[in-house]
Design an enzyme around this catalytic site. Structure first.
Site, short mmCIF file in Angstrom:
data_model
loop_
_atom_site.label_atom_id
_atom_site.label_comp_id
_atom_site.label_asym_id
_atom_site.label_seq_id
_atom_site.Cartn_x
_atom_site.Cartn_y
_atom_site.Cartn_z
N CYS A 94 3.40 0.29 -1.58
CA CYS A 94 2.76 0.76 -2.83
C CYS A 94 1.60 1.69 -2.52
O CYS A 94 1.61 2.86 -2.85
CB CYS A 94 2.22 -0.42 -3.63
SG CYS A 94 3.42 -1.65 -4.02
N1 SAJ Z 1 -6.26 -2.73 2.92
C1 SAJ Z 1 -7.43 -2.34 3.59
N2 SAJ Z 1 -8.62 -2.64 3.03
C2 SAJ Z 1 -8.71 -3.30 1.84
C3 SAJ Z 1 -7.52 -3.69 1.17
C4 SAJ Z 1 -6.30 -3.38 1.74
O1 SAJ Z 1 -7.37 -1.74 4.66
O2 SAJ Z 1 -9.82 -3.57 1.38
C5 SAJ Z 1 -4.97 -2.39 3.52
C6 SAJ Z 1 -4.11 -3.59 3.81
O3 SAJ Z 1 -4.35 -4.07 5.11
C7 SAJ Z 1 -2.70 -3.01 3.67
C8 SAJ Z 1 -2.84 -1.94 2.61
O4 SAJ Z 1 -4.24 -1.63 2.56
O5 SAJ Z 1 -2.27 -2.41 4.88
C9 SAJ Z 1 -2.37 -2.36 1.25
O6 SAJ Z 1 -2.99 -3.58 1.00
P1 SAJ Z 1 -2.99 -4.24 -0.49
O7 SAJ Z 1 -3.94 -5.39 -0.43
O8 SAJ Z 1 -3.20 -3.21 -1.51
O9 SAJ Z 1 -1.55 -4.89 -0.57
P2 SAJ Z 1 -0.21 -4.36 -1.20
O10 SAJ Z 1 0.24 -3.07 -0.64
O11 SAJ Z 1 0.74 -5.52 -1.14
O12 SAJ Z 1 -0.61 -4.06 -2.68
C10 SAJ Z 1 -0.15 -4.87 -3.68
C11 SAJ Z 1 -0.19 -3.98 -4.87
N3 SAJ Z 1 0.60 -4.57 -5.90
C12 SAJ Z 1 1.43 -3.76 -6.58
O13 SAJ Z 1 1.50 -2.57 -6.38
C13 SAJ Z 1 2.24 -4.41 -7.61
C14 SAJ Z 1 -1.61 -3.75 -5.33
O14 SAJ Z 1 -1.60 -3.15 -6.63
C15 SAJ Z 1 -2.36 -5.04 -5.41
O15 SAJ Z 1 -3.68 -4.79 -5.87
C16 SAJ Z 1 -2.38 -5.64 -4.03
O16 SAJ Z 1 -1.00 -6.00 -3.75
C17 SAJ Z 1 -3.27 -6.86 -3.91
O17 SAJ Z 1 -4.20 -6.98 -4.73
O18 SAJ Z 1 -3.05 -7.63 -2.96
#
Ligand code: SAJ
Length: 447
Positions: A270
């Protein structure tokens, strides 16, 4: 509610509607099981015969869906199949197939194929088609609608209900509100009726495009804020301050701030992808989301920055990077999942492969996730014999106390290591010996 409800709406309200879910991945499978639990008849079509076979044997391949949940779904009538006719003549079709980017262009082939399946398999009665895949603003109207309406006598109702699944997260499915976008009242009301059966709150909006924009905005918001703190790493390395503590301090503000943290990059299906849909769409109108594009570039360069800093520190410790023995903790794209799509951890390991002897540890990733041979726990790795351990994904399963007691030197890209441990720990963003590092991730020298 416009007028008396029609037959389709009645079938939805009475849970008599037959639902066909196209795409049984991390979005489609949970959704299909939720609709089953709500009392609908649900068939699922996926082109991957292996996945369908695993479902038929109640063997889940989705992190947050247990084998037991699949079995319960099968027992309640869920019918997965690898043939399009599995979803013949449904009242409702939900398109939940992967999208992404092919170079600079959105990859919509799976959505187009799913729309073709709807066109082939839907019957003559009034039908609701819901797009839940993440697509660029305008795609439901421009890509899906022409295909599913082609040659039909009876109208099709189109709605866009973007998925909000949160892999590894702790918010229950039914507690996550869903945006429901449609261009007509009758389509919107039918889609609201359907999704009110599985979530406690739906948020209707007046067009499919608004829903598409909401979804891409949500994820772009995350991406650019992660890029902001990633870029602050290169500033923090020149300061005595601690960027991680600064973020936590800023997060004490009870309004107007949400903490994001630096890391080795941004993976998943995403966050690195959806913002590119927006930038591409803006280009089509002669606009240019330069801020979004730059933020994406910052995140994309973080794996190289991590490798650069690691090599700088190895050199400062008298270890030529070419001779280094490195243990990388983590291969998945984020903690407590086995998904490696766009994983920055794997990109770091791949870059290190060119120059060092690397072993990778991850308890969650399986053979589908990487061709690499993975160790399953830090205890399996020779931490004491490694020149460096680099913590890339802070899985709960990692015993970081053990890592801190056993390793000589740890490069912690997640600020997750215990404070007082034997190992020499350097956290991403700390001041380091500035021998060969690059002052700014956006510098042209970083390829
Ligand atoms: N990440 C960072 N720093 C942060 C947060 C994330 O480096 O502060 C990295 C993570 O390690 C990862 C990537 O970004 O590699 C994405 O992380 P994510 O927490 O956004 O996880 P996702 O990709 O599973 O995002 C999903 C998304 N859900 C949908 O699109 C339906 C996102 O909208 C959600 O907010 C997120 O999950 C969530 O909150 O966990």
């Amino acid at each position: 509610m416009s007028g008396s409800i029609d037959e389709l709406h009645r079938r939805l309200a009475d849970r008599e509607a037959d639902i066909g879910v196209i795409g049984l991945g991390y979005v489609g499978l949970p959704l299909a099981l939720e609709f089953i639990e709500a009392g609908f008849d649900v068939a699922g079509f996926d082109i991957d015969l292996g996945r369908v076979d695993r479902l038929l044997h109640a063997d889940s391949y989705v992190d947050d869906v247990s084998d037991g949940a699949v079995q319960e779904g099968l027992d309640a009538g869920f019918t997965p199949g690898a043939e399009p006719k599995t979803v013949a003549d449904c009242d409702v079709y939900v398109i939940a197939v992967p999208t992404g980017m092919n170079g600079d262009e959105p990859r919509m082939d799976a959505v187009e194929a799913a729309a073709e399946t709807v066109a082939e398999q839907s019957g003559p009665r009034e039908t609701l088609v819901v797009v839940s895949s993440t697509v660029y603003p305008g795609a439901t109207r421009e890509v899906v609608t022409p295909i599913v309406t082609d040659g039909r006598d009876t109208p099709i109702r189109l709605a866009m209900v973007p998925e909000r699944l949160n892999p590894g997260g702790d918010v229950a499915f039914e507690e996550i509100p869903l945006v429901v976008g449609a261009d007509t009242d009758i389509a919107r009301e039918a889609a609201v009726e359907l999704f009110d059966a599985v979530v406690t709150d739906t948020h209707p909006v007046n067009s499919t495009e608004t829903a598409e924009l909401a979804k891409t905005l949500e994820n772009t918001y995350r991406m650019v804020n992660i890029a902001l703190v990633n870029e602050l790493v290169t500033l923090a390395e020149g300061l005595e301050g601690d960027v991680w503590d600064a973020i936590d301090a800023a997060a004490t503000k009870p309004f107007g701030f949400q903490p994001f943290y630096p890391g080795p990059g941004v993976g998943g299906h995403c966050i690195p992808i959806d913002p590119q849909f927006l930038a591409w769409r803006a280009d089509q109108f002669g606009g240019e989301l330069s801020f979004v594009r730059d933020a994406h570039r910052v995140n994309e360069q973080m794996p190289e920055l991590v490798v650069d800093r690691l090599e700088t520190m190895l050199s400062a410790r008298g270890i030529p990077p070419d001779d280094a023995v490195v243990v990388a903790l983590g291969a998945a794209y984020k903690p407590n999942v086995g998904d490696t799509r766009n994983s920055p951890a794997l990109r770091v390991a791949d870059r290190l492969d060119d120059r060092a002897q690397v072993s990778v540890v991850d308890p969650h990733v399986d053979a589908e996730g990487t061709a690499r041979r993975l160790l399953r726990s830090p205890e399996e790795a020779d931490l004491a014999g490694a020149d460096a351990v680099v913590l890339l994904v802070d899985h709960d399963a990692f015993d970081l106390e053990y890592v801190g007691e056993t390793a000589e030197f740890v490069f912690d890209t997640r600020n997750a290591m215990p404070d007082d441990c034997n190992a020499d720990v350097v956290t991403l963003g700390e001041v380091i010996e500035r021998s060969s590092w690059k002052p700014n991730v956006l510098s042209p020298t970083v390829d």
